[in-house]
Write a protein that holds these residues in place. Structure first.
Motif, mmCIF file in Angstrom:
data_model
loop_
_atom_site.group_PDB
_atom_site.id
_atom_site.type_symbol
_atom_site.label_atom_id
_atom_site.label_comp_id
_atom_site.label_asym_id
_atom_site.label_seq_id
_atom_site.Cartn_x
_atom_site.Cartn_y
_atom_site.Cartn_z
ATOM 1 N N ASP A 292 0.824 -1.211 0.000
ATOM 2 C CA ASP A 292 0.000 0.000 0.000
ATOM 3 C C ASP A 292 0.858 1.261 0.000
ATOM 4 O O ASP A 292 0.495 2.278 -0.602
ATOM 5 C CB ASP A 292 -0.936 0.012 1.209
ATOM 6 N N TYR A 293 1.975 1.200 0.686
ATOM 7 C CA TYR A 293 2.893 2.343 0.761
ATOM 8 C C TYR A 293 3.288 2.813 -0.631
ATOM 9 O O TYR A 293 3.352 4.018 -0.897
ATOM 10 C CB TYR A 293 4.116 1.941 1.572
ATOM 11 N N TYR A 294 3.521 1.850 -1.542
ATOM 12 C CA TYR A 294 3.904 2.240 -2.898
ATOM 13 C C TYR A 294 2.681 2.589 -3.741
ATOM 14 O O TYR A 294 2.625 3.665 -4.363
ATOM 15 C CB TYR A 294 4.698 1.132 -3.595
ATOM 16 N N PHE A 295 1.703 1.704 -3.823
ATOM 17 C CA PHE A 295 0.615 1.868 -4.789
ATOM 18 C C PHE A 295 -0.301 3.049 -4.468
ATOM 19 O O PHE A 295 -0.961 3.567 -5.378
ATOM 20 C CB PHE A 295 -0.201 0.577 -4.883
ATOM 21 N N THR A 296 -0.358 3.490 -3.237
ATOM 22 C CA THR A 296 -1.156 4.683 -2.935
ATOM 23 C C THR A 296 -0.409 5.973 -3.262
ATOM 24 O O THR A 296 -1.005 7.048 -3.256
ATOM 25 C CB THR A 296 -1.536 4.715 -1.439
ATOM 26 N N GLY A 297 0.887 5.868 -3.520
ATOM 27 C CA GLY A 297 1.679 7.053 -3.836
ATOM 28 C C GLY A 297 2.113 7.830 -2.609
ATOM 29 O O GLY A 297 2.574 8.968 -2.745
ATOM 30 N N LEU A 298 2.000 7.218 -1.424
ATOM 31 C CA LEU A 298 2.415 7.915 -0.206
ATOM 32 C C LEU A 298 3.878 8.340 -0.270
ATOM 33 O O LEU A 298 4.264 9.384 0.259
ATOM 34 C CB LEU A 298 2.177 7.009 1.014
ATOM 35 N N TRP A 299 4.690 7.558 -0.964
ATOM 36 C CA TRP A 299 6.124 7.854 -1.054
ATOM 37 C C TRP A 299 6.413 9.155 -1.796
ATOM 38 O O TRP A 299 7.521 9.679 -1.713
ATOM 39 C CB TRP A 299 6.844 6.691 -1.743
#
Length: 581
Positions: A292-299
Motif C-alpha cells: 500500500d505504501y507504494y501503490f497509494t503514492g504515499l512515497w
C-alpha cells in the motif's frame, strides 16, 4: 523542433518551480474535492484497517502538492514508453537536458584546445571531444550505470517526496548538462555522462517499434537524432556532427547496438537493469512491510523523508532488521543486480546449448542478442506493472484495462520484430543499398525481375541477382565492387582498416579477389581522398585539407604491397594483412 523543444523546456521549468511554490495542485488532493481522482479519502487517516502504514504505524496524510507525483509517476514512465515505442531518436530530440546541454554550442562559447597538425606542423584550435580510446570513452557505460544506481538510491532516500531536495537535484542536473556541453563538443553529455543513456540503449535495442532505419535511408542523409543545424542561405537542415562518438546512436541506433556488444559494461547494463527495476520497486515493500505504501503514492509526499535516512531499512513480514535505510537501499540493488546479471550470463550459455542440441549453429553474439531481447521486454513489463500505478490505479477500471492492454501489445510487437534480428541481416541490408545503386547503372531488363524495380527487391534477392546475372563481366564486377566499397566508407559502416573483412562475403558473391580490394582503395584515395579519413578521427578543416596527401601516401604504400607477385595468388598471412590495412 526548436519551438517544440523550448515549449517542453519551459514546461519543465514550470514544474521545477512548482516544487517551491504550488498553490494549485493541492486542491486536487483535498478530501472535499469529490470530482478529483487524486483526492485523499478521509477514512485513510482514521480507520486503522484502511490506513496506509509504514511498518505498523498509520501515516496521517494531508492535502499535498502533486509536483513529485507528476514527475515520478507520469513523466518518467512516459519517457520509458517513448523509448520502446518511438525510439531513442524521438526521445533525444525532445529531451530537455539534451537540448539545454547544447546552449554553449549555440552561444559559441565551448572550450577549445590548441593542437599541432602532424603533417603540416600548423597549430590550430579545435573543439574538445572525448576520445574513443580514452578511459572514459572505453568505460563510460560503467560510469553511467553507477550514476544511475546512485540516482535511484538518492530517489528513495531523499528526493521522492522532499520537494526542495528534488528541486536542487533537477537544477544540479541542468547545471551538469550545460557544463559538459561547455567542456566537450557534440552530445558528450548524452553519450558519456547522462545516467539515462544506458536505459535508452536497453529499451531501444536494435530498433524501436516505430523507429526509423537509418541504414536504409538514401545517402547522404541526416538520419535519426544526429546533430544538425539550419543553413541560413538555403533554409535546409545540414549536419553539425563533430564525431564525438563513433559509432553514434544518434546517427544509426542499430549500428551502435551491434558494434557495442562487447564493449565493457554492456552486459552489466542490459542484465543489471532488470535487477535495478526489481530492486527499486521491491524496496518499497521491504521498507514499509506492505505494498500500500507504494501503490497509494504515499512515497511521493511522505513527511520527513530526509530525516528518516537512518531509519530501520528492512521490515519483512513483521520483523524489523536493524540495518539503516541508507545502507539497506544499496544492499537491495547490489543483490538484485548480481542475481539478474548472473542469470543473463547463464541463459546465454543455456540457449546456445539448446540450439546446438536442436541441430542449429548459433553464434555467441546472436545468443546474447536473444537474451538481451528477453531481458528488455521483461524489464518493460515489470516496470509498467509498478511504474505509473499510483495514478493509473485511481482511474476508472476501463482506463486501467486499456493501459494494460496497450503495454502488453506494444511490448509483444517489439519483441516479435526484434527477437530474430541478426547482425548479418543488418549488414546485408546496409550493403544492398549500395548494391542497388551500382545495379541501376546496368539498365537491367525489368522482365528479369518479374516486372519489379530494384527498389522492390529484398536484400537477399539483390544478392542473388548479382550472383546469377550473366552480363556481369569481370570489369563490371570490379567497378561495382569499388563503388560499393566507396559507399560503405562514406556511410561509416566500417573504416578502411576493417573494410577488408567487412566485404569478404561480397567478394565471394562478386567473385572478386582480395588484391582487387586494395586496388579499389587506391582508386578511392586518388578520386575521393576524404573518404579515407578514419571514422574515429576528429574531422577538422585542417584534416580535410590534408586528407588527399595522407590518403595518396597510404595508397602508394598499399600499392607497393599488393603489387608483390604472390599477393594476388596466395593467401596473405595475418601479419601481412595488418600491414596492408
Amino acid at each position: 523542433m526548436h519551438w517544440i523543444r523550448w515549449t517542453l523546456v519551459l514546461g519543465w521549468f514550470l514544474l521545477i518551480f512548482s516544487l517551491l511554490y504550488d498553490p494549485i495542485t493541492p486542491y486536487f488532493t483535498d478530501p472535499s474535492n469529490l470530482a478529483s481522482p487524486f483526492r485523499l479519502k478521509p477514512e485513510l487517516n482514521f480507520d486503522p484497517e484502511q490506513c496506509v502504514k509504514i511498518r505498523e504505524a498509520c501515516i496521517i496524510q494531508d492535502p499535498y502538492a502533486m509536483g513529485a507525483l507528476i514527475w515520478w509517476a507520469m513523466i518518467v514512465p512516459a519517457g520509458i514508453f517513448i523509448l520502446l515505442v518511438f525510439g531513442h531518436e524521438f526521445w533525444r530530440r525532445i529531451c530537455p537536458l539534451s537540448f539545454l546541454s547544447q546552449i554553449p554550442r549555440a552561444l559559441g562559447i565551448q572550450r577549445r584546445r590548441y593542437v599541432s597538425d602532424p603533417v603540416t606542423g600548423e597549430v590550430r584550435s579545435e573543439l574538445v571531444t572525448i576520445g574513443e580510446r580514452s578511459w572514459l570513452g572505453r568505460n563510460h557505460l560503467y560510469v553511467q550505470a553507477v550514476l544511475f544506481i546512485i540516482g535511484l538510491g538518492v530517489r528513495i532516500l531523499l528526493i521522492n517526496s522532499d520537494r526542495v531536495a528534488l528541486f536542487i537535484f533537477l537544477v544540479f542536473s541542468i547545471f551538469c548538462a550545460v557544463l559538459v556541453g561547455y567542456l566537450y563538443a557534440g552530445k558528450s553529455w548524452c553519450n558519456y555522462f547522462c545516467p539515462m543513456a544506458p536505459v535508452q540503449s536497453v529499451y531501444t535495442g536494435p530498433r524501436a517499434l516505430f523507429g526509423s532505419q537509418a541504414h536504409l535511408a538514401p545517402k547522404p542523409a541526416i538520419t535519426q537524432s544526429m546533430c544538425r543545424t539550419v543553413d541560413a542561405a538555403t533554409g535546409l537542415e545540414q549536419s553539425a556532427c563533430v564525431s564525438c562518438k563513433m559509432p553514434c546512436i544518434d546517427i544509426d541506433a542499430e549500428k551502435t547496438y551491434w558494434a557495442e556488444f562487447n564493449k565493457p559494461g554492456r552486459r552489466l547494463v542490459q542484465y543489471g537493469y532488470l535487477g535495478m527495476v526489481i530492486a527499486f520497486y521491491l524496496y518499497y515493500f521491504l521498507y514499509a512491510g506492505n505494498w500500500d505504501y507504494y501503490f497509494t503514492g504515499l512515497w511521493t509526499h511522505e513527511a520527513e523523508q530526509v530525516a528518516n535516512i537512518l531509519d530501520i531499512g528492512f521490515f519483512i513480514y513483521g520483523h524489523a532488521i536493524p540495518i539503516p535505510k541508507l545502507i539497506a537501499v544499496f544492499i537491495t540493488f547490489a543483490v538484485l543486480v548480481t542475481i539478474t546479471f548472473s542469470l543473463g550470463i547463464m541463459l546465454e550459455k543455456l540457449y546456445r546449448r539448446h540450439r546446438i542440441w536442436r541441430g542449429y549453429v548459433t553464434s555467441a553474439q546472436q545468443a546474447q542478442h536473444v537474451i538481451f531481447t528477453l531481458f528488455t521486454i521483461t524489464s518493460f513489463w515489470t516496470f509498467f506493472a509498478y511504474g505509473a500505478r499510483p495514478w493509473i490505479n485511481r482511474m476508472p477500471p476501463a482506463f486501467v484495462l486499456s493501459v494494460n492492454a496497450v503495454i502488453i501489445a506494444v511490448g509483444a510487437m517489439w519483441m516479435f520484430r526484434t527477437f530474430g534480428r541478426t547482425h548479418a541481416q543488418y549488414n546485408r541490408e546496409s550493403m544492398a543499398v549500395s548494391l542497388r545503386k551500382q545495379l541501376q547503372k546496368l539498365n537491367i531488363d525489368s522482365a528479369l525481375l518479374d516486372g519489379r524495380s530494384l527498389e522492390e527487391l529484398s536484400a537477399d534477392e539483390v544478392y542473388t541477382l548479382v550472383k546469377v546475372l550473366p552480363e556481369f563481366s569481370q570489369k563490371v564486377r570490379l567497378e561495382v565492387y569499388a563503388g560499393i566499397v566507396q559507399d560503405i566508407l562514406e556511410q561509416n559502416l566500417t573504416d578502411v582498416s576493417g573494410s577488408l573483412d567487412f566485404c569478404r562475403k561480397l567478394r565471394q558473391e562478386l567473385q572478386v579477389k582480395e588484391a582487387d580490394h586494395f586496388t579499389a582503395i587506391e582508386a578511392i584515395a586518388a578520386s575521393h581522398p576524404e573518404v579515407l579519413i578514419s571514422a574515429y578521427a576528429r574531422q577538422s578543416p585542417a584534416q580535410v585539407h590534408n586528407a588527399k596527401t595522407l590518403a595518396i601516401t597510404a595508397a602508394k604504400q598499399v600499392d607497393a604491397q599488393v603489387s608483390h607477385p604472390t599477393t594476388a595468388h596466395s593467401k596473405p598471412s595475418p601479419n601481412s594483412r595488418k600491414r596492408r590495412n
